[in-house]
Design a protein around this motif. Structure first.
Motif: not given
Length: 353
Positions: A108-125
């Motif tokens: 129902s929903h997806t989240f978009q992020y910028l390249q600068t956020e990628e490492k923290i996105v992967f670690e956090s998810i």
């Protein structure tokens, strides 16, 4: 009209949570720390936590009671948006844009992020998903590009990996296995290219190895014959489960496996071997099994059915397999029994304890 779930007594809260889909529970856990703790009280139990990387983001799937659910999708974008907002993900604040998907979409929903956020996105998810569940689930990784492979190092405690790409260099695979030495199973949905794997490759020691043929493989096999790599895999494998799907190879490799197993020369830990041929190219078996003097099951010496460990090689059939019509063979010197099934499209071999 909003429903104030946090104001309900504990037991009604739990009953409401039981009615929600896993994706809905994930979205609820993002609303606040209180809502996250509320989701944790549901004591969710999942067996497998799978991270799928394609070089342009990460998708999270979970498996519970043999059902697979897509829970979250984080997508990489190149341009910032004015409606980005920080979300609390795995204890960290991450700048994301929440997108509502059409009703026909898987999520129902997806989240978009910028390249600068990628490492923290992967670690956090991954940290966020682990904290939602009652037990520690088995972590699996699916990689669909070399770009995804280069980003996968932040995903921790992976025990099973699937390579779903057009080609994969043998040196890249070997390096991956040397840095992740706890791999229980590997799926190869890619054509291996480069120097042949050595006899001491770590690939031979994984418990489960699955090889899927690709369309390019099929064309090459029709023109050039079976891939040289297939007999090499069969000859060197030392694990428990070996599976081929849509792959052609010389029937002699299959006979040699049985000979060496029967003589106790190799395959000491083997529990399952199977292969299915491409639909348009049946296996030409002929009298391939005549030399082994197979006997019919007597209803006593081994079980009637077998249930494979789907967590070792996740694509293996999950229901019990009826082996009552399979033919039996025993190792030399009164060793283990095994059973064999052969059709025009399938060969299966199971070793009994």
């Amino acid at each position: 009209m909003p429903f104030p779930i946090t104001k309900l007594p504990y037991l009604p809260q739990v009953e409401v949570l039981k009615q929600l889909e896993l994706q809905e529970l994930f979205l609820l856990s993002l609303c606040s720390e209180k809502s996250k703790k509320l989701v944790q009280t549901a004591n969710l139990k999942v067996e497998i936590l799978k991270f799928s990387l394609n070089g342009k983001g990460i998708q999270v799937l979970v498996e519970s009671n043999d059902d697979v659910h897509c829970v979250a999708s984080m997508k990489l974008v190149q341009l910032a948006s004015s409606d980005e907002t920080p979300i609390k993900l795995g204890g960290s604040k991450v700048q994301c844009r929440c997108i509502e998907e059409p009703p026909t979409s898987q999520l129902s929903h997806t989240f978009q992020y910028l390249q600068t956020e990628e490492k923290i996105v992967f670690e956090s998810i991954q940290h966020h998903m682990r904290t939602l569940f009652r037990d520690t689930p088995r972590v699996q990784l699916e990689l669909s590009s070399i770009a995804a492979l280069s980003k996968a190092e932040v995903i921790k405690d992976v025990t099973d990996t699937s390579f779903s790409m057009e080609t994969l260099e043998t040196s890249v695979l070997e390096n991956y296995l040397s840095t992740r030495q706890d791999q229980q199973s590997i799926q190869l949905k890619a054509s291996l290219v480069g120097p042949p794997l050595a006899g001491n490759s770590r690939l031979w020691n994984v418990k489960g190895l699955a090889v899927h043929g690709t369309f390019a493989d099929l064309v090459n096999q029709i023109l050039l014959g079976p891939r040289v790599v297939i007999p090499g895999i069969i000859r060197n494998f030392g694990g428990e489960h070996l599976c081929f799907t849509d792959v052609m190879y010389n029937i002699d490799s299959w006979r040699q496996l049985i000979r060496r197993w029967r003589a106790k020369e190799a395959y000491h830990d083997l529990r399952w071997f199977s292969t299915t041929s491409p639909a348009a190219l049946p296996i030409i078996a002929g009298t391939a099994l005549d030399e082994f003097n197979l006997v019919r099951w007597d209803g006593i010496r081994r079980p009637r059915t077998v249930k494979l460990d789907s967590k070792i090689v996740s694509f293996i059939m999950k229901e019990e397999i009826d082996c009552s019509s399979w033919m039996d063979i025993q190792q030399d010197g009164g060793g283990k029994w095994a059973s064999i099934k052969m059709t025009d499209s399938t060969i299966c071999f199971v070793v009994w304890d």
